[in-house]
Write a protein that holds these residues in place. Structure first.
Motif, PDB file in Angstrom:
ATOM      1  N   PHE A   1      33.003  12.594  13.881  1.00 14.76           N
ATOM      2  CA  PHE A   1      33.372  12.398  15.286  1.00 14.76           C
ATOM      3  C   PHE A   1      33.887  10.989  15.555  1.00 14.76           C
ATOM      4  O   PHE A   1      34.342  10.701  16.659  1.00 14.76           O
ATOM      5  CB  PHE A   1      32.170  12.684  16.189  1.00 14.76           C
ATOM      6  CG  PHE A   1      31.767  14.133  16.210  1.00 14.76           C
ATOM      7  CD1 PHE A   1      32.408  15.030  17.064  1.00 14.76           C
ATOM      8  CD2 PHE A   1      30.781  14.615  15.370  1.00 14.76           C
ATOM      9  CE1 PHE A   1      32.047  16.371  17.077  1.00 14.76           C
ATOM     10  CE2 PHE A   1      30.413  15.951  15.373  1.00 14.76           C
ATOM     11  CZ  PHE A   1      31.051  16.831  16.237  1.00 14.76           C
ATOM     12  N   PHE A   2      33.809  10.101  14.555  1.00 12.80           N
ATOM     13  CA  PHE A   2      34.242   8.729  14.762  1.00 12.80           C
ATOM     14  C   PHE A   2      35.748   8.604  14.588  1.00 12.80           C
ATOM     15  O   PHE A   2      36.317   9.048  13.588  1.00 12.80           O
ATOM     16  CB  PHE A   2      33.546   7.789  13.769  1.00 12.80           C
ATOM     17  CG  PHE A   2      32.154   7.397  14.172  1.00 12.80           C
ATOM     18  CD1 PHE A   2      31.932   6.241  14.895  1.00 12.80           C
ATOM     19  CD2 PHE A   2      31.068   8.191  13.824  1.00 12.80           C
ATOM     20  CE1 PHE A   2      30.650   5.879  15.262  1.00 12.80           C
ATOM     21  CE2 PHE A   2      29.791   7.834  14.194  1.00 12.80           C
ATOM     22  CZ  PHE A   2      29.571   6.673  14.915  1.00 12.80           C
ATOM     23  N   ARG A   3      36.390   7.974  15.556  1.00 16.17           N
ATOM     24  CA  ARG A   3      37.797   7.632  15.421  1.00 16.17           C
ATOM     25  C   ARG A   3      37.926   6.461  14.452  1.00 16.17           C
ATOM     26  O   ARG A   3      36.961   5.741  14.189  1.00 16.17           O
ATOM     27  CB  ARG A   3      38.386   7.245  16.785  1.00 16.17           C
ATOM     28  CG  ARG A   3      38.429   8.386  17.794  1.00 16.17           C
ATOM     29  CD  ARG A   3      38.859   7.873  19.162  1.00 16.17           C
ATOM     30  NE  ARG A   3      40.207   7.346  19.127  1.00 16.17           N
ATOM     31  CZ  ARG A   3      41.305   8.055  19.372  1.00 16.17           C
ATOM     32  NH1 ARG A   3      41.214   9.336  19.677  1.00 16.17           N
ATOM     33  NH2 ARG A   3      42.494   7.500  19.334  1.00 16.17           N
ATOM     34  N   PRO A   4      39.111   6.238  13.900  1.00 13.10           N
ATOM     35  CA  PRO A   4      39.294   5.084  13.015  1.00 13.10           C
ATOM     36  C   PRO A   4      38.956   3.775  13.721  1.00 13.10           C
ATOM     37  O   PRO A   4      39.177   3.625  14.929  1.00 13.10           O
ATOM     38  CB  PRO A   4      40.792   5.154  12.671  1.00 13.10           C
ATOM     39  CG  PRO A   4      41.144   6.587  12.827  1.00 13.10           C
ATOM     40  CD  PRO A   4      40.322   7.071  13.983  1.00 13.10           C
ATOM     41  N   MET A   5      38.430   2.849  12.971  1.00 12.95           N
ATOM     42  CA  MET A   5      38.012   1.567  13.515  1.00 12.95           C
ATOM     43  C   MET A   5      38.386   0.453  12.540  1.00 12.95           C
ATOM     44  O   MET A   5      38.488   0.670  11.339  1.00 12.95           O
ATOM     45  CB  MET A   5      36.502   1.564  13.761  1.00 12.95           C
ATOM     46  CG  MET A   5      35.682   1.805  12.505  1.00 12.95           C
ATOM     47  SD  MET A   5      33.969   2.239  12.815  1.00 12.95           S
ATOM     48  CE  MET A   5      34.160   3.980  13.267  1.00 12.95           C
ATOM     49  N   LYS A   6      38.597  -0.723  13.083  1.00 12.36           N
ATOM     50  CA  LYS A   6      38.838  -1.883  12.234  1.00 12.36           C
ATOM     51  C   LYS A   6      37.492  -2.356  11.692  1.00 12.36           C
ATOM     52  O   LYS A   6      36.600  -2.702  12.457  1.00 12.36           O
ATOM     53  CB  LYS A   6      39.516  -2.993  13.040  1.00 12.36           C
ATOM     54  CG  LYS A   6      39.732  -4.280  12.257  1.00 12.36           C
ATOM     55  CD  LYS A   6      40.277  -5.353  13.180  1.00 12.36           C
ATOM     56  CE  LYS A   6      40.240  -6.712  12.504  1.00 12.36           C
ATOM     57  NZ  LYS A   6      40.601  -7.804  13.426  1.00 12.36           N
ATOM     58  N   VAL A   7      37.349  -2.373  10.356  1.00 13.73           N
ATOM     59  CA  VAL A   7      36.069  -2.728   9.750  1.00 13.73           C
ATOM     60  C   VAL A   7      36.125  -4.020   8.953  1.00 13.73           C
ATOM     61  O   VAL A   7      35.091  -4.509   8.493  1.00 13.73           O
ATOM     62  CB  VAL A   7      35.557  -1.591   8.840  1.00 13.73           C
ATOM     63  CG1 VAL A   7      35.262  -0.342   9.645  1.00 13.73           C
ATOM     64  CG2 VAL A   7      36.553  -1.292   7.727  1.00 13.73           C
ATOM     65  N   GLY A   8      37.305  -4.578   8.782  1.00 12.60           N
ATOM     66  CA  GLY A   8      37.375  -5.817   8.014  1.00 12.60           C
ATOM     67  C   GLY A   8      38.776  -6.374   7.954  1.00 12.60           C
ATOM     68  O   GLY A   8      39.726  -5.812   8.503  1.00 12.60           O
ATOM     69  N   GLU A   9      38.896  -7.507   7.276  1.00 12.72           N
ATOM     70  CA  GLU A   9      40.187  -8.166   7.092  1.00 12.72           C
ATOM     71  C   GLU A   9      40.246  -8.796   5.704  1.00 12.72           C
ATOM     72  O   GLU A   9      39.227  -9.204   5.157  1.00 12.72           O
ATOM     73  CB  GLU A   9      40.392  -9.278   8.129  1.00 12.72           C
ATOM     74  CG  GLU A   9      40.465  -8.829   9.565  1.00 12.72           C
ATOM     75  CD  GLU A   9      40.683 -10.000  10.510  1.00 12.72           C
ATOM     76  OE1 GLU A   9      41.179 -11.058  10.044  1.00 12.72           O
ATOM     77  OE2 GLU A   9      40.358  -9.868  11.691  1.00 12.72           O
ATOM     78  N   ILE A  10      41.447  -8.851   5.171  1.00 12.31           N
ATOM     79  CA  ILE A  10      41.702  -9.642   3.966  1.00 12.31           C
ATOM     80  C   ILE A  10      42.536 -10.841   4.404  1.00 12.31           C
ATOM     81  O   ILE A  10      43.624 -10.688   4.956  1.00 12.31           O
ATOM     82  CB  ILE A  10      42.455  -8.827   2.901  1.00 12.31           C
ATOM     83  CG1 ILE A  10      41.637  -7.603   2.484  1.00 12.31           C
ATOM     84  CG2 ILE A  10      42.741  -9.706   1.671  1.00 12.31           C
ATOM     85  CD1 ILE A  10      42.338  -6.708   1.479  1.00 12.31           C
ATOM     86  N   ARG A  11      41.998 -12.014   4.184  1.00 10.94           N
ATOM     87  CA  ARG A  11      42.689 -13.251   4.564  1.00 10.94           C
ATOM     88  C   ARG A  11      42.923 -14.106   3.324  1.00 10.94           C
ATOM     89  O   ARG A  11      42.341 -13.875   2.275  1.00 10.94           O
ATOM     90  CB  ARG A  11      41.867 -14.039   5.577  1.00 10.94           C
ATOM     91  CG  ARG A  11      41.493 -13.262   6.831  1.00 10.94           C
ATOM     92  CD  ARG A  11      40.699 -14.144   7.784  1.00 10.94           C
ATOM     93  NE  ARG A  11      40.211 -13.415   8.950  1.00 10.94           N
ATOM     94  CZ  ARG A  11      39.543 -13.980   9.946  1.00 10.94           C
ATOM     95  NH1 ARG A  11      39.276 -15.263   9.914  1.00 10.94           N
ATOM     96  NH2 ARG A  11      39.134 -13.246  10.973  1.00 10.94           N
ATOM     97  N   GLY A  12      43.748 -15.134   3.481  1.00 10.56           N
ATOM     98  CA  GLY A  12      43.953 -16.106   2.410  1.00 10.56           C
ATOM     99  C   GLY A  12      44.945 -15.694   1.351  1.00 10.56           C
ATOM    100  O   GLY A  12      45.093 -16.385   0.340  1.00 10.56           O
TER     101      GLY A  12
ATOM    102  N   GLY B   1      47.066 -16.440  -4.107  1.00 11.36           N
ATOM    103  CA  GLY B   1      46.332 -17.241  -3.130  1.00 11.36           C
ATOM    104  C   GLY B   1      44.838 -17.162  -3.350  1.00 11.36           C
ATOM    105  O   GLY B   1      44.361 -16.885  -4.449  1.00 11.36           O
ATOM    106  N   GLU B   2      44.093 -17.405  -2.279  1.00 12.93           N
ATOM    107  CA  GLU B   2      42.629 -17.382  -2.336  1.00 12.93           C
ATOM    108  C   GLU B   2      42.122 -16.337  -1.341  1.00 12.93           C
ATOM    109  O   GLU B   2      41.766 -16.647  -0.203  1.00 12.93           O
ATOM    110  CB  GLU B   2      42.062 -18.763  -2.019  1.00 12.93           C
ATOM    111  CG  GLU B   2      42.502 -19.833  -3.027  1.00 12.93           C
ATOM    112  CD  GLU B   2      41.938 -21.202  -2.696  1.00 12.93           C
ATOM    113  OE1 GLU B   2      41.221 -21.312  -1.677  1.00 12.93           O
ATOM    114  OE2 GLU B   2      42.217 -22.145  -3.448  1.00 12.93           O
TER     115      GLU B   2
END
Length: 559
Positions: A256-267, A497-498
């Motif tokens: 029942f959960f819609r897609p959600m932002k759960v994280g990021e890749i930075r650097g 990168g890092e």
């Protein structure tokens, strides 16, 4: 309260539903508010995209319609005012189709809440008590920097204040209904606060076209254990382990959960100096749920693409089992034309193409001549695995093709026999549907779409090398305990990168990602939309494009 209030409550609902803020932004900026939602990007980023003037005007208009909806209750008492407040908020969140200008447009109603409080102050509710929730919200905003948390504070403060006043239980109940609706609408923002990815005041979200490019990638938990990485679900872990909550219940709720932002890749920074930032989006479905309920999976992928567009991404990548839904992304792209969609197949094939010669060379250097080697390809009915078979068929002494469909395998084998003959080789090619047949193989290449492991210790010859392209892995972890066996993960790329990421993607480190994610980043950096991977066909020139551009940008294939 009497039933005579219902017509006025319906009018309050319609007032709340009128998208005046949307119209203002659309008219003044010429852009879709859905693609720069304040509640997804934060005020600063939305103002940069749409302009501060249109955003402030939209805020003011939503305040006014909230005030107007509650003002209808002037002289009718606090209960009527709160009923109209709930009706107006429902209208704002869930407007009737004829007032929904752009579906799915998902406003959250922060400005409307301010208007509702202002309306309460002129319907008999004391001014100080009406605006006390705003004071609490401003304090929370100043201390945390989270606008979404401040909005939730408004609704909860109103309900709490009413608990200490001599008002009836109906008024208190309506206030808590309003608070519950606000929490429900802001659940995505609250989840991002827990994960540390919600935009803060003074920390605007990055936007394409500035000093970095932005893309999004859709992931899913490979096992139930992956659920617990997110603070949103971690509290369930001890309950499941104690047997108080069944795994089947968790899986059912997750649907029942819609897609959600759960994280990021930075650097991530390319060799030419550009920074690539990637939002990780998830609908928490396990592999067997994605394959077993294709319509639900396609719907969630489409919703994920829309969320990616709202977050400012230019490219949306489908990872792991998401890559095969909706005709391998075709239906997703058709449903969300405002963002580029890729299933990552081209660079995945490219990493395989680049890795296989190196693996064969190392094996021959450390083992025996390839002409004396028995090799096996598991999942040979698939595009990637058959591509591997084409590469190695003329080089090895014997080749075992393993797949589910024997008739299709035989047709593939005939194609390979003709190829081998043209190359002047003498390779023996056999087909089977039995995976244990790979026990004879010195080299095993596997690329299946199974949600679990398919290769176990009893199936493996001691000293064999196994190249595992499966996601989740096709090789059971216990296989590594077989004497001399070497398991080589396939399709893994090291980012330039890092790199930093708040989730464990299960590829060995924050700078190691699947090739399909790397393809998403490369597309965002190069804007080579014509190269994206969609559907079942992958052009050889696109494969080579990603191999070449990846090397130039600093992406490295791990072998």
């Amino acid at each position: 309260m009497t039933w005579t209030l219902l017509p006025l409550a319906l009018l309050a609902y319609l007032i709340g539903a009128v998208p005046v803020g949307y119209w203002a932004v659309r008219r003044l900026s010429g852009k879709s508010p859905r693609l720069a939602s304040v509640y997804n990007l934060g005020f600063e980023s939305a103002a940069r995209v749409l302009g501060a003037g249109p955003v402030l005007l939209a805020f003011g208009l939503d305040v006014f319609k909230g005030f107007l909806a509650v003002y209808l209750a002037r002289g009718l008492g606090l209960e009527a005012a709160l009923l109209f407040a709930v009706a107006a908020y429902l209208g704002h969140l869930y407007p009737p189709p004829f007032l929904a200008p752009e579906r799915p447009f998902r406003p959250r109603g922060g400005a409307l809440l301010v208007g509702l409080l202002a309306g309460l102050s002129v319907t008999g509710y004391p001014y100080l008590q009406a605006f006390l929730p705003l004071v609490f919200a401003l304090i929370v905003y100043a201390l945390t920097g989270y606008a979404s948390l401040a909005v939730v504070t408004v609704a909860f403060s109103l309900a709490l204040v009413l608990m200490f006043l001599p008002v009836g239980p109906l008024a208190q109940g309506l206030a808590w209904v309003l608070a519950a609706l606000v929490v429900w609408r802001y659940k995505e923002n609250l989840g991002r606060i827990l994960e540390g990815t919600e935009p803060k005041l003074g920390e605007p979200a990055p936007l394409p076209g500035e000093d970095q490019v932005v893309c999004a990638f859709m992931i899913h938990p490979l096992t139930l254990e992956d659920f617990w990485q997110s603070p949103r679900f971690a509290w369930l872990r001890p309950l499941v382990r104690a047997g108080l909550v069944r795994q089947a219940w968790v899986e059912r709720i997750a649907e029942f959960f819609r897609p959600m932002k759960v994280g990021e890749i930075r650097g991530v920074r390319t060799k030419d100096g550009r920074e690539v930032r990637c939002y990780l989006i998830s609908a928490p479905l396990l592999p067997h749920q994605i394959t077993g309920k294709p319509e639900l999976a396609t719907r969630r992928a489409v919703q994920g693409a829309r969320l990616a567009a709202e977050l400012g991404a230019t490219v949306f990548g489908l990872g792991a089992f998401w890559s095969v839904v909706g005709e391998k992304g075709l239906k997703v792209q058709e449903a969300v034309p405002e963002i580029q969609v890729t299933n990552g197949g081209a660079y995945t094939a490219g990493t395989v193409k680049a890795a296989i010669p190196q693996i064969l060379e190392r094996f021959e250097r450390e083992g025996k001549p390839l002409s004396e080697v028995t090799a096996a390809v598991v999942g040979a009915n698939g595009v990637v695995a058959f591509g591997i078979a084409r590469q190695i068929a003329p080089l090895v002494g014997r080749l075992i093709l393993v797949g589910r469909n024997l008739e299709r395998l035989e047709k593939s084998a005939e194609t390979l026999r003709r190829l081998v003959a043209r190359k002047g080789a003498q390779t023996e090619i056999v087909t089977t549907t039995e995976i244990p047949a790979i026990k004879e193989a010195d080299l095993v290449f596997t690329a299946t779409s199974d949600p679990g492991a398919v290769i176990f210790p009893d199936f493996v010859k001691p000293g064999a090398w196994i190249y595992d392209e499966g996601v989740p892995p096709d090789v059971d972890p216990a296989v590594k305990d077989v004497p001399g066996v070497r398991v080589i993960p396939g399709g893994v790329v090291r980012l330039p990168g890092e790199a930093e990421v708040n989730l464990d993607l299960r590829f060995g480190g924050p700078d190691l990602v699947p090739a399909c994610l790397a393809e998403t980043m490369i597309l965002a950096a190069e804007e080579a939309w014509e190269r994206k991977s969609l559907g079942g066909q992958t052009k050889s020139e696109n494969i080579q494009f990603f191999v070449d551009r990846a090397a130039e940008l600093g992406f490295e294939v791990v072998d």
